[in-house]
Design a protein around this motif. Sequence first.
Motif, PDB file in Angstrom:
ATOM      1  N   LEU A  16       0.833  -1.204   0.000  1.00 52.66           N
ATOM      2  CA  LEU A  16       0.000   0.000   0.000  1.00 52.66           C
ATOM      3  C   LEU A  16       0.870   1.257   0.000  1.00 52.66           C
ATOM      4  CD1 LEU A  16      -2.708  -1.131   2.597  1.00 52.66           C
ATOM      5  CD2 LEU A  16      -2.920  -1.075   0.090  1.00 52.66           C
ATOM      6  N   ILE A  17       1.950   1.227   0.763  1.00 56.21           N
ATOM      7  CA  ILE A  17       2.869   2.364   0.802  1.00 56.21           C
ATOM      8  C   ILE A  17       3.472   2.601  -0.584  1.00 56.21           C
ATOM      9  CG2 ILE A  17       5.073   3.178   1.730  1.00 56.21           C
ATOM     10  CD1 ILE A  17       4.303   1.740   4.344  1.00 56.21           C
ATOM     11  N   ALA A  18       3.717   1.504  -1.313  1.00 55.08           N
ATOM     12  CA  ALA A  18       4.285   1.622  -2.656  1.00 55.08           C
ATOM     13  C   ALA A  18       3.259   2.043  -3.698  1.00 55.08           C
ATOM     14  CB  ALA A  18       4.934   0.299  -3.060  1.00 55.08           C
ATOM     15  N   GLY A  19       1.985   2.120  -3.299  1.00 53.73           N
ATOM     16  CA  GLY A  19       0.963   2.624  -4.209  1.00 53.73           C
ATOM     17  C   GLY A  19       0.064   1.578  -4.829  1.00 53.73           C
ATOM     18  N   LEU A  20       0.202   0.309  -4.433  1.00 55.42           N
ATOM     19  CA  LEU A  20      -0.665  -0.733  -4.974  1.00 55.42           C
ATOM     20  C   LEU A  20      -2.055  -0.607  -4.371  1.00 55.42           C
ATOM     21  CD1 LEU A  20      -0.303  -3.166  -6.937  1.00 55.42           C
ATOM     22  CD2 LEU A  20      -0.086  -4.612  -4.902  1.00 55.42           C
TER      23      LEU A  20
END
Length: 228
Positions: free
Chosen positions: A115-119
């Motif tokens: 989630l932090i990586a944007g997924l």
Amino acid sequence: MITDAPVLRLSNVDRHYGQGETQLRILDKADFELHAGEMVALVAPSGTGKSTLLHVAGLLEHPDSGEVYVNGVACGHLGDDRRTAIRRNEIGFVYQFHHLLPEFTALENIMMPQLIAGLGGKDAEARAAMLLDYLRIGHRATHRPAELSGGEQQRVAIARAVANAPLVLLADEPTGNLDPQTAHYVFDALEALVRQSGLAALIATHNLDLAARMDRRVTIAEGKIVPF
């Protein structure tokens, strides 16, 4: 399969602490290469610089001189934002203690870096569930860390480390807190994951039985990285 081009390379790396005559040199013109699909054991006594080597290789510390290359990119002296992005996307870390977030479930812990990586949430959840199933703890997905055994906690930590499909996995005594039988079981899961995914893995360990199962073994002697 082990490839020719290294995904991690340390070239002429120095790392020292202190100043002047009190300077403690941990790495001294150190060279090292790690290739995709390769598992390398880092075997050395405490105090010789294993954690420092992993921190420099993982871009958590800057080398005092020399260079660190990740997937061919010179990273040793990049700015913090760029180093953070490379760590997030291309390097996974596993420590002796699992460092899972206690208020979140196993599934949520693995989703977090994605989630932090944007997924997106659904995709992150699907990948987290897949990794838990692969590591044979899918039935523990909704349990929080305190409800898991030591071996289960460490398998969740491994799944979290590879959630963003990194190129390099750095592990610092990942089975050090486990009994011998559980250590071998966790290492079996880690080895299968590395072999299946083609990760490049550098694993610090005092367990010579586990070290013997890896492709090669290195140690730190007088600041150099040499065969063990």
